[in-house]
Design a protein around this motif. Structure first.
Motif, short mmCIF file in Angstrom:
data_model
loop_
_atom_site.label_atom_id
_atom_site.label_comp_id
_atom_site.label_asym_id
_atom_site.label_seq_id
_atom_site.Cartn_x
_atom_site.Cartn_y
_atom_site.Cartn_z
N UNK A 108 -5.92 17.50 -22.04
CA UNK A 108 -7.52 16.71 -22.11
C UNK A 108 -8.27 15.05 -22.15
N UNK A 109 -7.77 15.16 -23.07
CA UNK A 109 -8.39 13.70 -23.33
C UNK A 109 -7.69 11.91 -22.83
N UNK A 110 -6.33 12.18 -22.24
CA UNK A 110 -6.00 11.48 -21.00
C UNK A 110 -6.96 11.71 -19.82
N UNK A 111 -6.84 12.50 -19.27
CA UNK A 111 -7.62 13.22 -17.63
C UNK A 111 -9.21 12.98 -18.57
N UNK A 112 -10.28 13.22 -19.47
CA UNK A 112 -11.36 12.42 -19.34
C UNK A 112 -11.65 10.86 -19.62
N UNK A 113 -10.63 10.54 -19.90
CA UNK A 113 -10.88 8.55 -19.67
C UNK A 113 -10.17 8.30 -18.40
N UNK A 114 -9.32 9.41 -17.55
CA UNK A 114 -9.45 9.17 -16.08
C UNK A 114 -10.76 9.39 -15.37
N UNK A 115 -11.42 10.16 -15.96
CA UNK A 115 -12.63 11.02 -14.77
C UNK A 115 -13.89 10.06 -15.29
N UNK A 116 -14.20 9.60 -16.85
CA UNK A 116 -14.75 8.48 -17.04
C UNK A 116 -14.95 7.67 -15.75
N UNK A 117 -13.33 7.20 -15.93
CA UNK A 117 -13.58 5.33 -14.53
C UNK A 117 -14.01 6.38 -12.97
N UNK A 118 -13.90 7.92 -12.58
CA UNK A 118 -14.39 7.75 -11.39
C UNK A 118 -15.62 8.31 -11.20
N UNK A 119 -16.44 8.96 -12.20
CA UNK A 119 -17.41 8.84 -12.78
C UNK A 119 -18.35 7.64 -12.17
N UNK A 139 -15.61 19.07 -17.42
CA UNK A 139 -15.95 19.59 -18.86
C UNK A 139 -15.06 20.93 -19.15
N UNK A 140 -13.61 20.77 -18.21
CA UNK A 140 -12.90 21.83 -18.18
C UNK A 140 -11.51 20.91 -18.75
N UNK A 141 -11.64 19.70 -18.63
CA UNK A 141 -10.67 18.94 -19.62
C UNK A 141 -10.62 19.17 -20.83
N UNK A 142 -12.24 19.25 -21.23
CA UNK A 142 -12.69 18.64 -22.51
C UNK A 142 -12.37 20.43 -23.11
N UNK A 143 -12.67 20.96 -22.82
CA UNK A 143 -12.17 22.41 -23.35
C UNK A 143 -10.57 22.64 -23.42
N UNK A 144 -10.24 21.83 -23.00
CA UNK A 144 -8.98 22.49 -23.76
C UNK A 144 -8.52 20.83 -25.14
N UNK A 145 -9.29 20.83 -25.44
CA UNK A 145 -9.35 19.80 -26.55
C UNK A 145 -9.44 20.54 -28.59
N UNK A 146 -10.49 21.11 -28.23
CA UNK A 146 -10.70 23.01 -29.01
C UNK A 146 -11.10 23.68 -28.73
N UNK A 147 -10.31 25.06 -29.55
CA UNK A 147 -11.05 26.40 -28.89
C UNK A 147 -12.61 26.32 -29.70
N UNK A 148 -12.88 25.44 -30.10
CA UNK A 148 -14.60 25.82 -31.28
C UNK A 148 -14.60 25.05 -29.73
N UNK A 149 -14.93 24.25 -29.04
CA UNK A 149 -15.60 23.15 -28.39
C UNK A 149 -17.02 24.45 -27.59
N UNK A 150 -16.31 25.63 -27.21
CA UNK A 150 -17.64 26.64 -26.37
C UNK A 150 -17.29 27.54 -26.64
N UNK A 151 -18.59 28.74 -26.36
CA UNK A 151 -19.02 29.66 -26.54
C UNK A 151 -18.95 30.97 -25.56
N UNK A 152 -18.93 31.60 -26.08
CA UNK A 152 -19.68 33.32 -25.26
C UNK A 152 -20.84 32.65 -24.18
N UNK A 153 -21.46 32.25 -24.97
CA UNK A 153 -23.48 31.47 -24.11
C UNK A 153 -23.34 30.52 -23.16
N UNK A 154 -22.12 29.84 -24.13
CA UNK A 154 -22.10 28.69 -23.08
C UNK A 154 -21.23 28.96 -21.76
N UNK A 155 -19.94 29.78 -21.56
CA UNK A 155 -19.31 30.13 -20.71
C UNK A 155 -20.18 30.86 -19.84
N UNK A 156 -21.00 31.46 -20.07
CA UNK A 156 -21.68 32.38 -19.31
C UNK A 156 -23.26 31.34 -18.01
#
Length: 220
Positions: A108-119, A139-156
Motif C-alpha cells: 500500500x505504501x509503494x502504491x501510494x507513492x506511485x499514485x502521488x506521481x500520477x496525481x 484510498x484503497x491503497x491507504x487502507x492496506x496500511x492499517x485496519x484502524x484507518x477506516x470505520x463503518x461510517x467512513x466506509x458507508x
C-alpha cells in the motif's frame, strides 16, 4: 505560531525553516507521532509535489492552471464524519507494520507513492476527473496500511458517494474519523452532497490557498 514569533523577533525565516521548526516542535519536543507533510504544505501553500528524502525535504511547486483550480473547488466536497480521533494509535500501528515488513502495508505504501506521481501529472495537465479517480485508488491503497484507518461510517460514506456521482474519495489525515474529501462529477456534486447530508455528515466548501504562512505588522 512560528511565523508570528519570528515576525516579533525580527527573524527572516524561509518556508523551509518554518516547516522544519514546526516538525521538530511537534515530533521531537512534544513527542506527537506523525509525519511532516502537513508542516510543509502549510508553510508553502499552493500545489506542491513534495519529496521526502533521507537528509532533506524538497518542495516542488506545481503550475496548476487557474481554471483547473476553479474546477477542483467546484467539484470537491469536504465532509466531517462527526467523530474526532486521536491518531497516535493509528500511526503507531502503521509504523509497526512497516518496521516488521508487513507485506500488505508495504504494498500500500509503494502504491501510494506511485499514485502521488500520477496525481501530480493529472493536476498539471488539468485532468480533474482523472485526479478524482486516482484519489479513490489512493484510498484503497491507504487502507492496506492499517485496519484502524477506516470505520463503518467512513466506509458507508465512501460507498454512498461513489454510488451517486463521486469519482473518488478518501479520509484526510491518519484516518479513524475526522474528515473525508471527495471529487465528484460536475453535474452530480449536488446529489452526492444531499446523500451525505442525509447520512448526518457536515459538509464544507473547499477553497485552495496559493500562499503559505503569512505574517504582517499592524499599524499603530
Amino acid at each position: 505560531m512560528i511565523g508570528l514569533v519570528a515576525q516579533h523577533c525580527g527573524l527572516d525565516l524561509t518556508p523551509y525553516d518554518v516547516a522544519e521548526l514546526a516538525y521538530r516542535l511537534e515530533r521531537e519536543d512534544l513527542a506527537i507521532p506523525g509525519g511532516s507533510q502537513d508542516q510543509y504544505a502549510a508553510a508553502f501553500g499552493g500545489f506542491n509535489y513534495i519529496e521526502f528524502q533521507p537528509e532533506q525535504v524538497v518542495v516542488n511547486p506545481l503550475r496548476v492552471r487557474d481554471d483547473t483550480v476553479h474546477e477542483l473547488e467546484h467539484n470537491m466536497l469536504l465532509a466531517f464524519t462527526g467523530n474526532t480521533r486521536v491518531s497516535d494509535h493509528i500511526i503507531e500501528d502503521q509504523r509497526s507494520r512497516y518496521e516488521t515488513g508487513n507485506a500488505e502495508a508495504l504494498e500500500g505504501l509503494r502504491a501510494q507513492k506511485e499514485l502521488a506521481e500520477q496525481m501530480k501529472v493529472a493536476l498539471v495537465r488539468g485532468d480533474v476527473d482523472g485526479f478524482g479517480r486516482l484519489l479513490g485508488e489512493a484510498w484503497s491503497q491507504k487502507r492496506k496500511m492499517s485496519d484502524r484507518i477506516t470505520t463503518p461510517i467512513i466506509d458507508k460514506a465512501v460507498e454512498t458517494a461513489l454510488g451517486c456521482g463521486a469519482l473518488g474519495g478518501k479520509v484526510t489525515g491518519a484516518g479513524g474519523g475526522g474528515h473525508l474529501v471527495f471529487v465528484c462529477e460536475f453535474e452530480r456534486r449536488h446529489v452526492v452532497a444531499q446523500q451525505l447530508l442525509e447520512m448526518g455528515l457536515t459538509l464544507s466548501e473547499i477553497t485552495f490557498s496559493q500562499h503559505g504562512v503569512t505574517t504582517w505588522r499592524g499599524q499603530h
